[in-house]
Design a protein around this motif. Structure first.
Motif, PDB file in Angstrom:
ATOM      1  N   GLU A 243      10.280  -3.365  -2.016  1.00  0.00           N
ATOM      2  CA  GLU A 243       8.862  -3.093  -2.199  1.00  0.00           C
ATOM      3  C   GLU A 243       8.554  -2.267  -3.439  1.00  0.00           C
ATOM      4  O   GLU A 243       7.455  -2.343  -3.988  1.00  0.00           O
ATOM      5  N   SER A 263       7.607  -9.595  -0.651  1.00  0.00           N
ATOM      6  CA  SER A 263       7.361  -8.163  -0.421  1.00  0.00           C
ATOM      7  C   SER A 263       7.279  -7.351  -1.702  1.00  0.00           C
ATOM      8  O   SER A 263       6.977  -6.165  -1.656  1.00  0.00           O
ATOM      9  N   CYS A 264       7.576  -7.959  -2.846  1.00  0.00           N
ATOM     10  CA  CYS A 264       7.578  -7.215  -4.116  1.00  0.00           C
ATOM     11  C   CYS A 264       6.159  -7.112  -4.666  1.00  0.00           C
ATOM     12  O   CYS A 264       5.836  -7.647  -5.733  1.00  0.00           O
ATOM     13  N   ARG A 265       5.313  -6.393  -3.940  1.00  0.00           N
ATOM     14  CA  ARG A 265       3.895  -6.356  -4.322  1.00  0.00           C
ATOM     15  C   ARG A 265       3.632  -5.509  -5.551  1.00  0.00           C
ATOM     16  O   ARG A 265       2.541  -5.550  -6.120  1.00  0.00           O
ATOM     17  N   HIS A 266       4.640  -4.721  -5.994  1.00  0.00           N
ATOM     18  CA  HIS A 266       4.443  -3.896  -7.184  1.00  0.00           C
ATOM     19  C   HIS A 266       5.119  -4.489  -8.418  1.00  0.00           C
ATOM     20  O   HIS A 266       5.120  -3.865  -9.472  1.00  0.00           O
ATOM     21  N   HIS A 287       2.965 -14.637  -4.258  1.00  0.00           N
ATOM     22  CA  HIS A 287       3.074 -13.223  -3.913  1.00  0.00           C
ATOM     23  C   HIS A 287       3.104 -12.306  -5.138  1.00  0.00           C
ATOM     24  O   HIS A 287       3.206 -11.090  -4.991  1.00  0.00           O
ATOM     25  N   ASN A 289       1.101 -10.838  -7.087  1.00  0.00           N
ATOM     26  CA  ASN A 289      -0.275 -10.424  -7.331  1.00  0.00           C
ATOM     27  C   ASN A 289      -0.408  -9.410  -8.461  1.00  0.00           C
ATOM     28  O   ASN A 289      -1.439  -9.330  -9.117  1.00  0.00           O
ATOM     29  N   SER A 290       0.630  -8.612  -8.688  1.00  0.00           N
ATOM     30  CA  SER A 290       0.536  -7.533  -9.675  1.00  0.00           C
ATOM     31  C   SER A 290       1.243  -7.854 -10.980  1.00  0.00           C
ATOM     32  O   SER A 290       1.304  -7.014 -11.870  1.00  0.00           O
ATOM     33  N   THR A 475      -8.462  -5.947  -6.269  1.00  0.00           N
ATOM     34  CA  THR A 475      -7.322  -5.392  -7.010  1.00  0.00           C
ATOM     35  C   THR A 475      -7.592  -5.368  -8.508  1.00  0.00           C
ATOM     36  O   THR A 475      -6.998  -4.567  -9.225  1.00  0.00           O
ATOM     37  N   ARG A 496      -7.397  -0.792  -2.747  1.00  0.00           N
ATOM     38  CA  ARG A 496      -6.346  -1.657  -3.284  1.00  0.00           C
ATOM     39  C   ARG A 496      -6.481  -1.870  -4.786  1.00  0.00           C
ATOM     40  O   ARG A 496      -5.697  -2.620  -5.368  1.00  0.00           O
TER      41      ARG A 496
END
Length: 602
Positions: A243, A263-266, A287, A289-290, A475, A496
């Motif tokens: 994460e 799960s690697c949202r960062h 996934h 997103n960032s 975001t 967020r």
């Protein structure tokens, strides 16, 4: 007279140049004297083939000048000397270190990079206070087991050696934050690495790794993982559960598939160039997103999916040297700053357009979205609605790309038909840029359960309505080129929000509410009239990595800003301050932050 007699007949420069005593190279007495005061000794680049005894014994032996009949001022009392805590003997010709190393137990920094060391002495275990050890660019073939005794070690730099394995018990270095093992001969990574629970940065590039242990995913704090230039054919799926991971480098391997990262949202940067990846699908992108940087150059991709538009934060996309013959027109809706397409057999975009650069390519792709609209036939099709203003809502874009686009219409309000067109469909992005809006449409609140990206740039907004503050899944927020001079405190509810662009507005200070949005990663507020920032509050913004303050009215930069160590990009050009000087600014963010930290009052 006693002082004069004591130095009579001596060379007045003797204390400041190397002497030869007992056949071994010594160091200037002036350096040793200064080291006893500061606790730091730098002997880099002195052509040393061995470390002089006077260095090992600097805290043991009485100084040479004390044997003379001299009187000492309070500032020069050798018996009040500081223990040596920092020793730099890099860039010499050392082939070995002796066990006399144990005579410096107070060392916190030992830098011996760029020598000819083939081993380290077992006495290194005595340096229990050591926090940073740099033995890079030597000839180490193995590490002594005693190195695992250095429980306070935070930075260990072993790159460019000849290591083939890691000693047992390495996981005992529980405080290690930065570990560089690049450019060695490692073939495996021990599963026990997973117990390095404090590790933030791990560099394994330039080795001979064919796989990574699944246990690596237990490194819950790891932000930077570099596995470039290895022999990896796959990546363990467990990697997707990290994460905290922000930067992942997998270039120059043998990957055939792009990993999925649920799960690697960062994750900010993913570098998988120079592999053998043949396919890019929605499952690989949904996934991310960032993600800011996606490097796919020199692979075997034949197409780019429409789902590329899910990457609404993406700034740099490298697709060069693949087998791509066409691009989805929806790519034009991304906020890219850099797009590389060279070396592809593209047939749908003329070469002269590509040669004009990123923005022209995106503009061309956007135009094709409009040109390809099916309403060019006589009847109004199912996929478009004709509005009173004779503009269209592309329902196809809503359904397939989840984008509600009513941009560049010079409209003073957004017609109800635009929101009606959403119906029961999911919309994650809204683009109302390049209009004449004086306020945010109230009906935008209808999208609060799904929208994550709103572009309201190039309008005439002078205030932010509370409807926007209700979009708690937001975001990315683009408010460039408006008439804003403040933000409502209710924006704190945007729990967020990661990126906000406030450039080209009328702010005279950094809006207070931004300090209270802990998820913020990118604040772009260039070309305003900002005169100050609160460095203490900014330090609390642990996720902030980009701060653009170019072309404002900053008369001074608070030194405490240097404590914002998570900043990767700090832009300060075009402000009227005198320090840091332009020469410092040109060196980049790390140099600016170091310069500021050095000027924090003690």
């Amino acid at each position: 007279m006693s002082r004069l007699q004591g130095v009579a007949g001596r060379d007045p420069r003797a204390g400041f140049r190397a002497e030869s005593r007992g056949g071994s190279t010594s160091v200037p007495q002036g350096l040793l004297k200064a080291a006893r005061k500061s606790g730091q000794l730098n002997l880099s680049g002195r052509n040393l083939s061995e470390v002089p005894q006077c260095v090992w014994r600097i805290n043991v032996d009485i100084p040479e000048e004390a044997n003379q009949n001299l009187s000492f001022s309070a500032a020069e009392r050798w018996w009040e000397q500081t223990d040596l805590t920092k020793l730099i003997i890099s860039n010499n010709k050392l082939q070995s270190l002796t066990d006399d190393l144990r005579l410096l137990p107070a060392l916190t920094v030992l830098d011996i990079h760029d020598n000819q060391l083939t081993s380290l002495p077992s006495a290194i275990r005595e340096l229990e206070n050591l926090q940073k050890l740099n033995v890079s660019h030597n000839k180490l073939k193995m590490l002594p087991e005693e190195i695992t005794n250095l429980k306070n070690l935070k930075g260990l730099y072993l790159q460019h050696n000849e290591l083939t394995c890691i000693p047992e018990g390495f996981e005992q270095l529980s405080n290690l934050e930065d570990l560089d093992l690049s450019s060695n001969h490692l073939t495996t990574v021990p599963a026990s690495f997973s117990y390095l629970s404090s590790l933030l940065r791990l560099n394994l590039s330039g080795n001979q790794l064919k796989s990574l242990p699944a246990e690596i995913s237990r490194m819950k704090r790891l932000k930077h993982l570099d596995c470039n230039s290895n022999l990896l054919e796959t990546v363990p799926p467990e990697l997707a559960g990290m994460e905290s991971l922000e930067l992942l480098y997998l270039q120059r391997n043998k990957l055939r598939f792009l990993p999925e990262f649920p799960s690697c949202r960062h994750l900010k940067e993913l570098h998988v160039g120079e592999n053998q990846i043949e396919m890019l699908g929605a499952e690989h992108l949904k996934h991310l997103n960032s993600i800011l940087v996606l490097d796919l150059k020199d692979n075997k991709l034949k197409s780019v999916p429409d789902e590329i538009t899910l990457l609404q934060s993406l700034e740099r996309l490298d697709l060069s040297n693949n087998d791509i013959s066409s691009l989805p027109c929806s790519l034009g809706n991304l906020h890219l700053k850099f797009l590389a397409l060279g070396g592809n057999p593209l047939r749908t975009i003329r070469r002269e357009i590509i040669n004009k650069g990123t923005q022209e390519v995106l503009k061309y792709l956007r135009s094709k979205i409009k040109d390809d609209g099916p309403s060019q036939s006589g009847a109004v099709p199912e996929t478009a609605m004709t509005l009173p203003s004779e503009s269209r809502v592309n329902v196809h874009t809503i359904i397939t790309l989840k984008i509600l686009d009513y941009s560049d219409k010079q409209a003073t309000l957004i017609p109800d038909e635009v929101f009606d067109a959403v119906k029961s469909n999911i919309v994650t992005s809204v683009n109302f840029s390049k209009n004449l809006l004086c306020e945010i449409p109230k009906r935008v609140v209808e999208l609060k359960e799904m929208v994550s990206d709103i572009n309201l740039s190039f309008n005439k907004l002078s205030f932010i309505s509370l409807e926007l503050c209700m979009l708690q899944k937001l975001t990315f927020l683009d408010l460039r080129n408006n008439f804003l001079n403040s933000l409502p405190e209710e924006m704190e509810s945007l729990i967020r929000l990661q990126t906000i662009n406030l450039s080209f507005n009328r702010f005279k200070m950094l809006p207070e509410v931004l300090y209270h949005i802990p998820t913020l990663e990118n604040i772009l507020i260039s070309n305003n009239q900002v005169g100050s920032v609160d460095a203490q509050k900014m330090k609390m913004m642990e996720n902030l990595t980009t701060l653009d303050l170019q072309n404002n009215d900053l008369l001074q930069i608070p030194p405490e800003l240097g404590n914002c160590v998570n900043l990767r990009t700090l832009l300060l050009d075009g402000n009227p301050f005198r320090v840091p000087r332009a020469a410092i600014l040109m060196k980049g963010t790390a140099a600016i932050l170091e310069y500021l930290r050095d000027r924090i009052p003690t």
